[in-house]
Design an enzyme around this catalytic site. Structure first.
Site, PDB file in Angstrom:
ATOM      1  CG  ASP A  40       1.808  -1.158  37.494  1.00  0.00           C
ATOM      2  OD1 ASP A  40       2.735  -0.389  37.258  1.00  0.00           O
ATOM      3  OD2 ASP A  40       1.129  -1.120  38.538  1.00  0.00           O
ATOM      4  CD  GLU A  52       2.407   5.439  31.907  1.00  0.00           C
ATOM      5  OE1 GLU A  52       2.953   5.656  33.007  1.00  0.00           O
ATOM      6  OE2 GLU A  52       2.988   4.871  30.970  1.00  0.00           O
TER       7      GLU A  52
HETATM    8  O1  TRH Z   1      -5.109   2.313  37.583  1.00  0.00           O
HETATM    9  P1  TRH Z   1      -4.264   3.497  37.422  1.00  0.00           P
HETATM   10  O2  TRH Z   1      -4.270   4.431  38.520  1.00  0.00           O
HETATM   11  O3  TRH Z   1      -2.784   3.043  37.150  1.00  0.00           O
HETATM   12  C1  TRH Z   1      -1.654   3.666  37.714  1.00  0.00           C
HETATM   13  C2  TRH Z   1      -0.832   4.419  36.756  1.00  0.00           C
HETATM   14  O4  TRH Z   1      -0.438   3.607  35.685  1.00  0.00           O
HETATM   15  C3  TRH Z   1       0.371   4.971  37.443  1.00  0.00           C
HETATM   16  O5  TRH Z   1       1.189   5.653  36.547  1.00  0.00           O
HETATM   17  C4  TRH Z   1       1.127   3.845  38.086  1.00  0.00           C
HETATM   18  O6  TRH Z   1       2.181   4.363  38.788  1.00  0.00           O
HETATM   19  C5  TRH Z   1       0.203   3.092  38.988  1.00  0.00           C
HETATM   20  O7  TRH Z   1      -0.917   2.632  38.269  1.00  0.00           O
HETATM   21  C6  TRH Z   1       0.862   1.922  39.610  1.00  0.00           C
HETATM   22  O8  TRH Z   1      -4.748   4.323  36.137  1.00  0.00           O
HETATM   23  P2  TRH Z   1      -4.526   4.071  34.578  1.00  0.00           P
HETATM   24  O9  TRH Z   1      -3.078   4.104  34.226  1.00  0.00           O
HETATM   25  O10 TRH Z   1      -5.387   5.007  33.890  1.00  0.00           O
HETATM   26  O11 TRH Z   1      -5.045   2.597  34.303  1.00  0.00           O
HETATM   27  C7  TRH Z   1      -6.404   2.290  34.408  1.00  0.00           C
HETATM   28  C8  TRH Z   1      -6.802   1.312  33.318  1.00  0.00           C
HETATM   29  O12 TRH Z   1      -8.079   0.766  33.606  1.00  0.00           O
HETATM   30  C9  TRH Z   1      -6.925   1.938  31.926  1.00  0.00           C
HETATM   31  O13 TRH Z   1      -6.430   1.030  30.956  1.00  0.00           O
HETATM   32  C10 TRH Z   1      -8.423   2.080  31.723  1.00  0.00           C
HETATM   33  C11 TRH Z   1      -8.903   0.854  32.433  1.00  0.00           C
HETATM   34  N1  TRH Z   1     -10.309   0.844  32.834  1.00  0.00           N
HETATM   35  C12 TRH Z   1     -11.153  -0.083  32.264  1.00  0.00           C
HETATM   36  O14 TRH Z   1     -10.720  -0.857  31.394  1.00  0.00           O
HETATM   37  N2  TRH Z   1     -12.451  -0.122  32.663  1.00  0.00           N
HETATM   38  C13 TRH Z   1     -12.959   0.703  33.612  1.00  0.00           C
HETATM   39  O15 TRH Z   1     -14.156   0.602  33.933  1.00  0.00           O
HETATM   40  C14 TRH Z   1     -12.088   1.678  34.181  1.00  0.00           C
HETATM   41  C15 TRH Z   1     -12.604   2.633  35.203  1.00  0.00           C
HETATM   42  C16 TRH Z   1     -10.768   1.715  33.781  1.00  0.00           C
END
Ligand code: TRH
Length: 351
Positions: free
Chosen positions: A17, A247
Site C-alpha cells: 500500500d 503488486e
Molecule cells: O508488501 P507486499 O506484499 O504488498 C501487498 C500488495 O500490494 C497487495 O496487493 C496488497 O493487497 C497488500 O500489500 C496489502 O508486496 P509488494 O506490492 O510487492 O510491495 C513490496 C514493496 O517493497 C515493493 O515496492 C518493493 C519494496 N521492497 C524494497 O523496497 N526493498 C526490499 O528489500 C524489498 C524486499 C521490497
C-alpha cells in the site's frame, strides 16, 4: 497553476500500500509538477522504501484518527478504497467546484477491468462523484506505474543461476530450496528481508541474519537487508530469475526484463486465483505451448496448487524462452501508457 493533489493511503499490511502510493506521489510531483500531499496512517514504511523522501517534493502527512480540518485539493485520490475522512468529504462537497475524486483500485489482469476502469460512482447524498481508476496490463485500463527515471541497472552475467526471492509465507519454499540444493546446477539465491528470510532460517535450522551467506549442496543462500526501492529495482535487473509478490514488486519485475515468478497476495476465499489465471493467460499468450504450460504449472505450484519440485525442471528449461519474452512483453504493457500519465490525462478532462 500547479494542480494540488491529496493522496490517501491506509497501510493494511505488508509494504505494498505504502509502496504503490509513494511511487505514484513521487512521480506525479517530479514528472507532472503536481503539488502532492500523501496522507498515510503509518508513514514508517516510507522511511524504509525511500530514505531520501525528505529531499523530494512530496509532503508526507500522518493521517490521524482525528483528521485535521484540511482544505481539500483539486484532485483527491483514495488508494485501494481506503475511505476518506468524513470531515474531509464534507469539505469537498462545500467547495464551489468539486474536486476530481479518484478511487485507485488494486491491479488485476482480469477481463472485466477495462469495462470498469473510469466508471463514475455518484455520492448518494452529496454533489460529489468518485471515479474508479484501475491499473492494468491491457488497453482501456489505467496502465502500470513506471517512472521516467526507473533504473534496473546492468544485467548480471555469472556461472551460477542468480535468483532473488521475495514471497509471503509459502509452503512450497522448503521443497524448492531442497530441489535447488540437490540439483546439478549452481544456484545463488538472494533472500529478501522479512518473511522470506525467516522461512529460509527455519529451513536451514540455523540463524540467517541479513548479511549471512551459507551453502547447502548446489545452493548458495545470501540474506539481504531491506534495501530502498531503487536498489530493489536494480537487484531485479541483475538476477536471472526473480520471485516477486503482491503488486508493486510484481510490476517492477516486468519492467526489469528478467523472468519472474509471482506469488499473489493470498486471500482466504481464494479470490486471488482468478487473478493468477487471468495473468497467466495474458502473459503466456505469446509463449510456445510447452513453455506456456511449464510457466503456468510452476506458478500454480508456487501459489499452492501442485508440486513445486516436480514443476521446476520444465520451468528451468523454459527460462531462455521466458527471457526472450521479457522485452516484447514490457513493450506491450508500456504501450498503454503509464499509470501516472493516464491519471493526469483522466483528471485534466474533469478539472
Ligand atoms: O508488501 P507486499 O506484499 O504488498 C501487498 C500488495 O500490494 C497487495 O496487493 C496488497 O493487497 C497488500 O500489500 C496489502 O508486496 P509488494 O506490492 O510487492 O510491495 C513490496 C514493496 O517493497 C515493493 O515496492 C518493493 C519494496 N521492497 C524494497 O523496497 N526493498 C526490499 O528489500 C524489498 C524486499 C521490497
Amino acid at each position: 497553476m500547479r494542480i494540488s493533489c491529496d493522496l490517501f493511503c491506509r497501510v493494511v499490511d505488508n509494504l505494498g500500500d505504502a509502496a504503490v502510493c509513494w511511487r505514484l506521489a513521487r512521480q506525479l510531483a517530479l514528472e507532472f509538477g503536481w503539488r502532492m500531499r500523501l496522507w498515510i496512517d503509518d508513514p514508517s514504511p516510507i522511511d524504509a522504501l525511500a530514505p531520501d523522501h525528505a529531499s523530494l517534493p512530496v509532503d508526507i502527512r500522518h493521517w490521524p484518527d482525528d483528521f485535521p480540518d484540511a482544505e481539500p485539493a483539486r484532485v483527491v485520490i483514495e488508494a485501494f478504497a481506503c475511505e476518506l475522512p468524513p470531515r474531509y468529504i464534507e469539505r469537498m462537497a462545500a467547495l464551489p467546484r468539486a474536486p476530481v475524486w479518484i478511487n485507485l483500485e488494486y491491479l488485476s489482469a482480469e477481463r472485466w477491468v477495462p469495462g470498469c476502469h473510469g466508471l463514475p460512482s455518484p455520492h448518494p447524498t452529496l454533489p460529489l462523484t468518485k471515479h474508479f481508476f484501475f491499473p492494468g496490463f491491457a488497453a482501456g485500463t489505467g496502465g502500470l506505474i513506471r517512472e521516467r527515471d526507473a533504473d534496473f541497472g546492468p544485467q548480471g552475467i555469472g556461472a551460477a543461476l542468480s535468483i532473488s526471492m521475495f514471497c509471503y509465507e509459502n509452503p512450497a519454499l522448503p521443497a524448492l530450496l531442497s530441489a535447488w540444493a540437490g540439483g546439478d546446477e549452481p544456484v545463488i539465491c538472494r533472500i529478501a528481508d522479512g518473511l522470506p528470510r525467516i522461512q529460509v532460517a527455519s529451513w536451514l535450522g540455523e540463524p540467517f541474519e541479513p548479511g549471512a551467506i551459507t551453502r547447502r549442496g548446489a545452493l548458495q543462500l545470501a540474506a539481504l537487508p531491506f534495501v530502498p526501492q531503487p536498489d530493489y529495482d536494480r537487484l531485479l535487473g541483475a538476477c536471472d530469475l526473480n520471485f516477486v509478490r503482491g503488486e508493486d514488486s510484481f510490476v517492477r519485475a516486468q519492467w526489469a526484463r528478467q523472468p519472474f515468478v509471482w506469488q499473489a497476495y493470498p486471500q482466504a476465499d481464494g479470490a486471488h486465483w482468478p487473478k493468477i489465471e487471468a495473468f497467466l493467460d495474458l502473459y503466456g499468450r505469446a509463449l510456445p505451448g510447452d513453455r506456456r504450460a511449464a510457466t503456468a504449472d510452476f506458478h500454480r505450484a508456487w501459489n499452492g496448487q501442485g508440486d513445486i519440485a516436480a514443476a521446476w525442471p520444465a520451468f528451468r528449461a523454459a527460462l531462455p524462452a521466458l527471457a526472450d519474452h521479457t522485452m516484447p512483453w514490457a513493450e506491450e504493457i508500456a504501450s498503454h501508457g503509464n499509470l501516472a500519465e493516464n491519471l493526469v490525462r483522466f483528471c485534466a478532462g474533469r478539472l
